[in-house]
Design a protein around this motif. Structure first.
Motif, PDB file in Angstrom:
ATOM      1  N   ASP A 175       0.821  -1.211   0.000  1.00  0.00           N
ATOM      2  CA  ASP A 175       0.000   0.000   0.000  1.00  0.00           C
ATOM      3  C   ASP A 175       0.857   1.265   0.000  1.00  0.00           C
ATOM      4  OD1 ASP A 175      -2.221  -1.648   0.173  1.00  0.00           O
ATOM      5  OD2 ASP A 175      -2.308  -1.543   2.351  1.00  0.00           O
ATOM      6  N   LEU A 176       1.854   1.293   0.894  1.00  0.00           N
ATOM      7  CA  LEU A 176       2.617   2.521   1.107  1.00  0.00           C
ATOM      8  C   LEU A 176       3.734   2.724   0.083  1.00  0.00           C
ATOM      9  CD1 LEU A 176       3.004   2.436   5.002  1.00  0.00           C
ATOM     10  CD2 LEU A 176       1.268   3.612   3.649  1.00  0.00           C
ATOM     11  N   PHE A 177       4.388   1.638  -0.308  1.00  0.00           N
ATOM     12  CA  PHE A 177       5.583   1.753  -1.149  1.00  0.00           C
ATOM     13  C   PHE A 177       5.414   1.123  -2.524  1.00  0.00           C
ATOM     14  CE2 PHE A 177       6.864   1.587   3.314  1.00  0.00           C
ATOM     15  CZ  PHE A 177       7.616   2.738   3.432  1.00  0.00           C
ATOM     16  N   ASP A 178       4.220   0.580  -2.810  1.00  0.00           N
ATOM     17  CA  ASP A 178       3.985  -0.128  -4.062  1.00  0.00           C
ATOM     18  C   ASP A 178       5.043  -1.211  -4.253  1.00  0.00           C
ATOM     19  OD1 ASP A 178       2.519  -0.691  -6.312  1.00  0.00           O
ATOM     20  OD2 ASP A 178       3.658   0.644  -7.608  1.00  0.00           O
ATOM     21  N   LYS A 179       5.346  -1.896  -3.179  1.00  0.00           N
ATOM     22  CA  LYS A 179       6.415  -2.896  -3.180  1.00  0.00           C
ATOM     23  C   LYS A 179       5.938  -4.098  -2.388  1.00  0.00           C
ATOM     24  CE  LYS A 179      11.329  -3.365  -2.107  1.00  0.00           C
ATOM     25  NZ  LYS A 179      12.536  -2.631  -1.690  1.00  0.00           N
ATOM     26  N   GLU A 180       5.751  -5.216  -3.072  1.00  0.00           N
ATOM     27  CA  GLU A 180       5.229  -6.403  -2.422  1.00  0.00           C
ATOM     28  C   GLU A 180       6.380  -7.245  -1.884  1.00  0.00           C
ATOM     29  OE1 GLU A 180       2.311 -10.193  -3.436  1.00  0.00           O
ATOM     30  OE2 GLU A 180       2.363  -8.446  -4.751  1.00  0.00           O
ATOM     31  N   LEU A 181       6.510  -7.269  -0.575  1.00  0.00           N
ATOM     32  CA  LEU A 181       7.569  -8.042   0.050  1.00  0.00           C
ATOM     33  C   LEU A 181       7.234  -9.528   0.026  1.00  0.00           C
ATOM     34  CD1 LEU A 181       8.322  -5.880   3.228  1.00  0.00           C
ATOM     35  CD2 LEU A 181       9.541  -5.863   1.047  1.00  0.00           C
ATOM     36  N   SER A 182       8.259 -10.348   0.121  1.00  0.00           N
ATOM     37  CA  SER A 182       8.071 -11.781   0.213  1.00  0.00           C
ATOM     38  C   SER A 182       7.661 -12.148   1.631  1.00  0.00           C
ATOM     39  CB  SER A 182       9.367 -12.511  -0.158  1.00  0.00           C
ATOM     40  OG  SER A 182       9.324 -13.856   0.264  1.00  0.00           O
ATOM     41  N   ALA A 183       6.483 -12.764   1.769  1.00  0.00           N
ATOM     42  CA  ALA A 183       6.032 -13.190   3.095  1.00  0.00           C
ATOM     43  C   ALA A 183       6.987 -14.214   3.691  1.00  0.00           C
ATOM     44  CB  ALA A 183       4.624 -13.775   3.001  1.00  0.00           C
ATOM     45  N   THR A 184       7.603 -15.012   2.832  1.00  0.00           N
ATOM     46  CA  THR A 184       8.571 -16.005   3.310  1.00  0.00           C
ATOM     47  C   THR A 184       9.761 -15.328   3.971  1.00  0.00           C
ATOM     48  OG1 THR A 184       7.953 -17.643   1.641  1.00  0.00           O
ATOM     49  CG2 THR A 184      10.169 -17.816   2.579  1.00  0.00           C
ATOM     50  N   THR A 185      10.316 -14.309   3.317  1.00  0.00           N
ATOM     51  CA  THR A 185      11.498 -13.642   3.854  1.00  0.00           C
ATOM     52  C   THR A 185      11.188 -12.877   5.128  1.00  0.00           C
ATOM     53  OG1 THR A 185      12.266 -13.375   1.577  1.00  0.00           O
ATOM     54  CG2 THR A 185      13.421 -12.127   3.260  1.00  0.00           C
ATOM     55  N   VAL A 186      10.044 -12.183   5.174  1.00  0.00           N
ATOM     56  CA  VAL A 186       9.658 -11.457   6.380  1.00  0.00           C
ATOM     57  C   VAL A 186       9.455 -12.437   7.534  1.00  0.00           C
ATOM     58  CG1 VAL A 186       7.915  -9.958   7.419  1.00  0.00           C
ATOM     59  CG2 VAL A 186       8.611  -9.590   5.046  1.00  0.00           C
ATOM     60  N   SER A 187       8.840 -13.571   7.241  1.00  0.00           N
ATOM     61  CA  SER A 187       8.586 -14.573   8.270  1.00  0.00           C
ATOM     62  C   SER A 187       9.894 -15.153   8.813  1.00  0.00           C
ATOM     63  CB  SER A 187       7.729 -15.695   7.677  1.00  0.00           C
ATOM     64  OG  SER A 187       7.380 -16.641   8.658  1.00  0.00           O
ATOM     65  N   VAL A 188      10.814 -15.489   7.921  1.00  0.00           N
ATOM     66  CA  VAL A 188      12.110 -16.015   8.357  1.00  0.00           C
ATOM     67  C   VAL A 188      12.874 -14.962   9.148  1.00  0.00           C
ATOM     68  CG1 VAL A 188      14.368 -16.826   7.536  1.00  0.00           C
ATOM     69  CG2 VAL A 188      12.277 -17.700   6.491  1.00  0.00           C
ATOM     70  N   SER A 189      12.746 -13.704   8.755  1.00  0.00           N
ATOM     71  CA  SER A 189      13.423 -12.617   9.464  1.00  0.00           C
ATOM     72  C   SER A 189      12.984 -12.555  10.921  1.00  0.00           C
ATOM     73  CB  SER A 189      13.129 -11.282   8.767  1.00  0.00           C
ATOM     74  OG  SER A 189      13.607 -10.186   9.530  1.00  0.00           O
ATOM     75  N   VAL A 190      11.670 -12.666  11.166  1.00  0.00           N
ATOM     76  CA  VAL A 190      11.161 -12.658  12.537  1.00  0.00           C
ATOM     77  C   VAL A 190      11.747 -13.815  13.335  1.00  0.00           C
ATOM     78  CG1 VAL A 190       9.096 -12.863  13.979  1.00  0.00           C
ATOM     79  CG2 VAL A 190       9.031 -11.466  11.907  1.00  0.00           C
ATOM     80  N   GLY A 191      11.801 -14.979  12.722  1.00  0.00           N
ATOM     81  CA  GLY A 191      12.320 -16.142  13.422  1.00  0.00           C
ATOM     82  C   GLY A 191      13.790 -16.035  13.752  1.00  0.00           C
ATOM     83  N   VAL A 192      14.593 -15.630  12.779  1.00  0.00           N
ATOM     84  CA  VAL A 192      16.048 -15.566  12.977  1.00  0.00           C
ATOM     85  C   VAL A 192      16.416 -14.537  14.036  1.00  0.00           C
ATOM     86  CG1 VAL A 192      18.228 -14.961  11.863  1.00  0.00           C
ATOM     87  CG2 VAL A 192      16.593 -16.432  10.674  1.00  0.00           C
ATOM     88  N   MET A 193      15.757 -13.379  14.016  1.00  0.00           N
ATOM     89  CA  MET A 193      16.087 -12.335  14.986  1.00  0.00           C
ATOM     90  C   MET A 193      16.005 -12.854  16.418  1.00  0.00           C
ATOM     91  SD  MET A 193      14.488  -8.703  13.619  1.00  0.00           S
ATOM     92  CE  MET A 193      12.786  -9.258  13.757  1.00  0.00           C
ATOM     93  N   ASN A 194      14.930 -13.539  16.724  1.00  0.00           N
ATOM     94  CA  ASN A 194      14.706 -13.954  18.113  1.00  0.00           C
ATOM     95  C   ASN A 194      15.481 -15.196  18.502  1.00  0.00           C
ATOM     96  OD1 ASN A 194      12.466 -12.073  19.206  1.00  0.00           O
ATOM     97  ND2 ASN A 194      11.745 -12.633  17.177  1.00  0.00           N
ATOM     98  N   LEU A 195      15.734 -16.075  17.549  1.00  0.00           N
ATOM     99  CA  LEU A 195      16.500 -17.266  17.875  1.00  0.00           C
ATOM    100  C   LEU A 195      17.967 -16.933  18.119  1.00  0.00           C
ATOM    101  CD1 LEU A 195      14.918 -19.918  15.496  1.00  0.00           C
ATOM    102  CD2 LEU A 195      14.545 -19.584  17.943  1.00  0.00           C
ATOM    103  N   ILE A 196      18.362 -15.696  17.811  1.00  0.00           N
ATOM    104  CA  ILE A 196      19.720 -15.234  18.135  1.00  0.00           C
ATOM    105  C   ILE A 196      19.697 -14.385  19.402  1.00  0.00           C
ATOM    106  CG2 ILE A 196      21.649 -13.807  17.362  1.00  0.00           C
ATOM    107  CD1 ILE A 196      20.943 -14.562  14.494  1.00  0.00           C
ATOM    108  N   GLY A 197      18.935 -13.309  19.389  1.00  0.00           N
ATOM    109  CA  GLY A 197      18.998 -12.322  20.462  1.00  0.00           C
ATOM    110  C   GLY A 197      18.436 -12.773  21.793  1.00  0.00           C
TER     111      GLY A 197
END
Length: 447
Positions: free
Chosen positions: A297-319
């Motif tokens: 909506d904001l950037f006319d840029k469709e992100l990959s749901a897979t990459t965003v989902s993996v990003s959430v997982g990796v951040m917390n499994l480290i920090g």
């Protein structure tokens, strides 16, 4: 519409150079960088004071997350606290320990990581009806706005993560007048939030603009170039030291010592049952699906749901293993940063660098500064973030879509559960489609 798969390890030539390119004036990007702090600071402060959260580790790790996700996604991707975990940690008795909070964050992160790694998240993203997503966004945005107004109107009770029943006084360094002044300043400088995008040619563009129109354009350009959120935030920082000059003596330089948490089986069980279970639906819906929709909506840029989902997982499994606060991405944070001028990933890279500097220079002693930050100012920043997120629902142009969206939002807000509202919204959507299908079949048989 631009479509990107946001690969985890991009290898295209010039990738980094494109990521380091400003898409808005530097002042606007810096102002947008602090647009999400109205959510971040109160939760971090409360977890630090009540649950002994490691503030230094949180600032350092979330700083790295901001830098990494800003470069990866090339939009001001927010890094927000997991709100359900934070609410359980400080509002239920007994309070969750740092190890139990870490266990809850890691347990929650495993779900989007698994969904992303298997491709199931992309399937869900394409399957879920847009009116249902809009209902979740509307409810989250309005809840942010309601909380923000309470922050402005009432004194803030750090021990419960909620405003107290005592009205905020008009005068003082965290008084109602200060909050209202910040509110008026932001409204006068940013308007409805569209001036940055249309002051040059949008609503005021004419083939032969009059002198009055040209003057209006210049005024809007000047006003929209003011980094209002950044100015308000720095005023709040200055007021911290004025409110309590003893802060200077309590500050200690240097990062706090890193340590790996010892998480027992009991910690895993308590963290999962009490905090992860209510957080998982919110992380899937608001941290992945709603973020991807809002980015489009904001950037006319469709992100990959897979990459965003993996990003959430990796951040917390480290920090989380180092005591950092469980975090996710969030549609509210993205809306808030956009509202105050962030248009590129470089905006949150600046924010990440700032967190790293604070975490490395002041460590856990920085909590003394945060404890004196005017909550009314944070409420003002959170208000604009919430309204911007709720505005995403404006594209529901049919009565059926609006009906589904409003029912989903109403259930979400009444039950304080995005998962419950989501479930009701999906059921309602299917019933309406079934009704239409049955009507069509009946008509064909009659014919």
């Amino acid at each position: 519409m631009e479509t990107t798969t946001t690969p985890l390890l991009p290898d295209r030539c010039g990738w980094l150079r494109r990521r380091l390119r400003l898409k808005n004036p530097l002042s606007s990007e810096l102002s947008g960088a602090v647009g999400d702090l109205g959510t971040f600071i109160p939760i971090v402060l409360t977890l630090t004071l009540v649950s002994n959260l490691d503030l230094s580790a949180t600032l350092i790790f979330t700083g790295f997350y901001n830098i990494a996700t800003g470069l990866l996604f090339d939009i001001p991707m927010p890094v927000q606290p997991m709100k359900s975990i934070a609410a359980v940690a400080v509002s239920e008795t007994p309070h969750l320990t740092p190890s139990q909070i870490a266990a809850a964050g890691a347990s929650t992160a495993a779900t989007p990581l698994l969904l992303g790694a298997t491709g199931a998240m992309s399937f869900l993203y394409n399957l879920i009806p847009l009116p249902v997503v809009r209902g979740v966004q509307l409810s989250q945005g309005l809840q942010f706005a309601f909380t923000a107004i309470k922050y402005v109107r009432y004194d803030y009770d750090t021990a419960t993560l909620k405003p107290s029943s005592s009205p905020r006084s008009w005068l003082g360094l965290d008084g109602l007048i200060l909050a209202l002044a910040a509110l008026l300043f932001i409204i006068l400088s940013t308007g409805s939030g569209t001036d940055r995008d249309c002051a040059g040619d949008g609503d005021f563009a004419e083939s032969s603009p009059s002198n009055e129109t040209q003057s209006r354009r210049r005024r809007l350009r000047l006003l929209s170039s003011i980094p209002s959120a950044l100015i308000v935030f720095f005023v709040g920082l200055v007021l911290c030291f004025i409110r309590d000059p003893s802060i200077f003596k309590d500050l200690k330089f240097g990062p706090s010592k890193f340590k790996i948490l010892k998480i027992t089986w009991e910690d895993w069980k308590i963290g999962f049952v009490r905090a992860a279970i209510p957080q998982i639906p919110l992380s899937v819906l608001n941290s992945v699906i709603a973020v991807c929709k809002l980015s489009n909506d904001l950037f006319d840029k469709e992100l990959s749901a897979t990459t965003v989902s993996v990003s959430v997982g990796v951040m917390n499994l480290i920090g989380c293993w180092f005591g950092a606060m469980p975090v996710c991405h969030g549609a509210g944070g993205l809306a808030g940063q956009y509202r105050f001028g962030a248009r590129s990933g470089l905006s949150v890279v600046f924010l990440g660098v700032g967190k790293l500097i604070v975490g490395l220079v002041f460590g856990n002693s920085f909590v003394r500064i945060l404890s004196q930050f005017p909550i009314g100012i944070l409420g003002v920043l959170l208000l604009f973030a919430g309204i911007e997120l709720a505005m995403a629902s404006k594209d529901m142009n049919t009565k059926e879509d609006s009906f589904i969206m409003l029912v989903c939002a109403a259930v979400s807000m009444t039950g304080s559960s995005a998962a419950l509202g989501f479930g009701c919204g999906v059921v309602l959507y299917l019933l309406l489609k079934l009704r239409t299908l049955d009507s069509s079949e009946t008509a064909s048989h009659v014919a």
